[in-house]
Design an enzyme around this catalytic site. Structure first.
Site, PDB file in Angstrom:
ATOM      1  N   ARG A  38       0.826  -1.220   0.000  1.00 40.96           N
ATOM      2  CA  ARG A  38       0.000   0.000   0.000  1.00 40.96           C
ATOM      3  C   ARG A  38       0.856   1.265   0.000  1.00 40.96           C
ATOM      4  NH1 ARG A  38      -4.865  -2.031   3.999  1.00 40.96           N
ATOM      5  NH2 ARG A  38      -6.050  -2.965   2.317  1.00 40.96           N
ATOM      6  N   LYS A 200     -21.178 -14.727   0.838  1.00 35.46           N
ATOM      7  CA  LYS A 200     -22.621 -14.464   0.834  1.00 35.46           C
ATOM      8  C   LYS A 200     -23.168 -13.908  -0.465  1.00 35.46           C
ATOM      9  CE  LYS A 200     -23.995 -13.079   5.285  1.00 35.46           C
ATOM     10  NZ  LYS A 200     -24.074 -11.873   6.118  1.00 35.46           N
ATOM     11  N   GLY A 357      -9.828  -7.114  -1.863  1.00 33.81           N
ATOM     12  CA  GLY A 357     -10.259  -7.982  -0.778  1.00 33.81           C
ATOM     13  C   GLY A 357      -9.631  -9.358  -0.841  1.00 33.81           C
ATOM     14  N   GLY A 380     -14.036  -3.210  -0.622  1.00 33.01           N
ATOM     15  CA  GLY A 380     -15.361  -2.593  -0.419  1.00 33.01           C
ATOM     16  C   GLY A 380     -15.613  -1.489  -1.426  1.00 33.01           C
TER      17      GLY A 380
HETATM   18  P1  AMP Z   1     -16.453 -12.371   0.831  1.00 33.05           P
HETATM   19  O1  AMP Z   1     -15.906 -11.435   1.878  1.00 33.05           O
HETATM   20  O2  AMP Z   1     -17.926 -12.431   0.758  1.00 33.05           O
HETATM   21  O3  AMP Z   1     -15.768 -12.204  -0.510  1.00 33.05           O
HETATM   22  O4  AMP Z   1     -16.066 -13.833   1.362  1.00 33.05           O
HETATM   23  C1  AMP Z   1     -14.760 -14.290   1.459  1.00 33.05           C
HETATM   24  C2  AMP Z   1     -14.737 -15.499   2.363  1.00 33.05           C
HETATM   25  O5  AMP Z   1     -15.603 -16.495   1.850  1.00 33.05           O
HETATM   26  C3  AMP Z   1     -13.373 -16.138   2.463  1.00 33.05           C
HETATM   27  O6  AMP Z   1     -12.858 -15.942   3.758  1.00 33.05           O
HETATM   28  C4  AMP Z   1     -13.631 -17.606   2.188  1.00 33.05           C
HETATM   29  O7  AMP Z   1     -12.990 -18.457   3.121  1.00 33.05           O
HETATM   30  C5  AMP Z   1     -15.136 -17.723   2.316  1.00 33.05           C
HETATM   31  N1  AMP Z   1     -15.678 -18.837   1.534  1.00 33.05           N
HETATM   32  C6  AMP Z   1     -15.454 -19.122   0.247  1.00 33.05           C
HETATM   33  N2  AMP Z   1     -16.072 -20.254  -0.117  1.00 33.05           N
HETATM   34  C7  AMP Z   1     -16.715 -20.727   0.966  1.00 33.05           C
HETATM   35  C8  AMP Z   1     -17.526 -21.872   1.237  1.00 33.05           C
HETATM   36  N3  AMP Z   1     -17.789 -22.771   0.281  1.00 33.05           N
HETATM   37  N4  AMP Z   1     -18.027 -22.020   2.469  1.00 33.05           N
HETATM   38  C9  AMP Z   1     -17.740 -21.098   3.436  1.00 33.05           C
HETATM   39  N5  AMP Z   1     -16.984 -20.011   3.259  1.00 33.05           N
HETATM   40  C10 AMP Z   1     -16.469 -19.816   2.027  1.00 33.05           C
END
Ligand code: AMP
Length: 400
Positions: A38, A200, A357, A380
């Site tokens: 950064r 999610k 991210g 974000g």
């Molecule tokens: P996000 O912040 O929504 O991009 O989510 C990222 C996180 O999703 C990472 O820490 C991953 O470990 C988690 N992740 C990815 N695939 C899965 C899965 N199949 N089940 C649970 N967590 C997951």
């Protein structure tokens, strides 16, 4: 999209230039910086200021001290690192506002640098408090924002103080982010594929809808794919599921069919009874039932192959969110496979953009960062930009 006023458009010579940078670097337990990316990313704007004869007053946050002075979150290591990178002295102010800091600023000469102490030692920073903004504004004559990672927040240093200053512009880093992310959304080379993953669906509904209007294909993996698989009647055992988003997932699949966007979901998965470093894993086709008590934690090898061929037939690829729990080696293959496909596509001339991210962390973990066209410095912020939202740290800078 009109361009914003740019650092090169302003006269900086002899002027006090207040620049918001993102020096929120990871530190180990001995306050040593473990990744200086950064700070390196902010160098072009910093060099521009000092080489133009400006007085460079840098401001940043580090961690979440929540309005209190926390010594372990001092920006001292960042001042030292910047000093090494520039081979020039960088002073650290004892605070970000106040008479002592104003005195230090008044003694600065052209081309000198002063880093203000962690902005978030004051509550006024995240609250965008008018008095705090005024106190910051007293330090500078020109405002530059080059912290893309916080551009989606209306804080004192990203929005409030800028509004109080006449001359303001974005730096090299924010301009580059806006160019790449903007081009991906507004004028992508076709075929255009978006890859979405992560935990999610609900976090990414708006961006999925918006991207569906632009893309030729949408690849969905990671935990969020489970909800889509379930919406199609698959058994997903005890995998992460968002019951509330099932209806939305169905609607998105219907909308895609109508608009001719091809949605690619995993055709096989890697599952395990628990998320552990050492654990028994099973590869399954999605038509086979995931047993009760087992969880889908990554996409399988056939999915990697299929996703890979879609990626390699694309001219623009945008990626946000890992394909599995890549933090655990047993569940990193899917994310690694997609990264490899993306790197190969880039080698062959495609434009690849990673929305910061976790996917950026994954690409760095696999050492393939140099084979990607653009890795955003703001997870974000890039997501909000792609959703079509205004970023307060950008909209406060006038258009040209
Ligand atoms: P996000 O912040 O929504 O991009 O989510 C990222 C996180 O999703 C990472 O820490 C991953 O470990 C988690 N992740 C990815 N695939 C899965 C899965 N199949 N089940 C649970 N967590 C997951």
């Amino acid at each position: 999209m009109k361009a914003r006023q740019f650092i090169e458009d302003l006269d900086l010579k002899g002027r006090r230039v207040l620049i918001r940078v993102d020096f929120n670097v990871p530190l180990d337990e001995n306050q040593k910086i473990t990744d200086n990316a950064r700070i390196v990313a902010a160098l072009p704007s910093i060099r521009r200021i000092i080489e133009s004869g400006g007085k460079c007053i840098l401001m940043s946050h580090l961690g979440r001290p929540k309005g209190q002075r926390v010594e372990s979150m001092s920006l001292k290591p960042a001042a030292e690192e910047l000093s090494l990178l520039l081979e020039k002295n960088v002073s650290l102010a004892p605070d970000s506002i106040g008479s002592e800091v104003e005195k230090m600023v008044s003694q600065m000469k052209e081309g000198e640098l002063l880093l203000l102490e962690n902005l978030r030692f004051h509550q006024g920073e995240t609250k965008n408090d008018p008095q705090f903004c005024e106190a910051l504004a007293r330090l500078g004559e020109v405002y530059i924002n080059d912290a893309f990672g916080t551009a989606h927040r209306a804080h004192a240093s990203t929005a409030g103080v800028a509004a109080l200053m006449e001359d303001r512009a974005v730096g090299y880093l924010i301009r580059k982010e806006l160019e790449f992310l903007g081009a991906a959304v507004l004028d992508p080379q076709k075929p255009f594929t978006a890859i979405l993953g992560g935990a999610k669906v609900s976090d990414k509904i708006i961006v999925i809808k918006r991207l569906m209007e632009k893309v030729d294909a949408l690849i969905i993996g990671g935990g969020m794919a489970n909800t889509f698989l379930k919406a199609q009647g698959m058994e997903i055992g005890d995998s992460l599921l968002e019951e509330d988003a099932l209806e939305t997932a169905k609607n998105l699949l219907d909308e895609a069919k109508k608009s001719g966007v091809k949605i690619h979901l995993p055709v096989d998965v890697c599952s395990a009874p628990e998320l552990l470093q050492e654990v028994e894993t099973k590869f399954l086709k999605v038509e086979d039932k995931v047993q009760a008590g087992w969880k889908i934690l990554d996409i399988g090898p056939e999915s990697v192959k299929q996703f890979g061929s879609v990626i390699q037939n694309s001219k623009t690829v945008l990626w946000n969110g890992p394909m599995g729990v890549f933090e655990y080696p047993a569940f990193a293959s899917g994310t690694r496979g997609v990264t490899e496909a993306l790197a190969k596509a880039t080698d062959a001339g495609a434009v690849s953009i990673i929305g910061g991210g976790d996917s950026a962390a994954a690409v760095n973990q696999f050492g393939m960062q140099d084979r990607i066209t653009h890795i955003s410095t703001g997870g974000g912020a890039s997501l909000e930009f792609l959703e079509g939202k205004e970023l307060p740290g950008v909209s406060v800078i006038p258009e040209k």
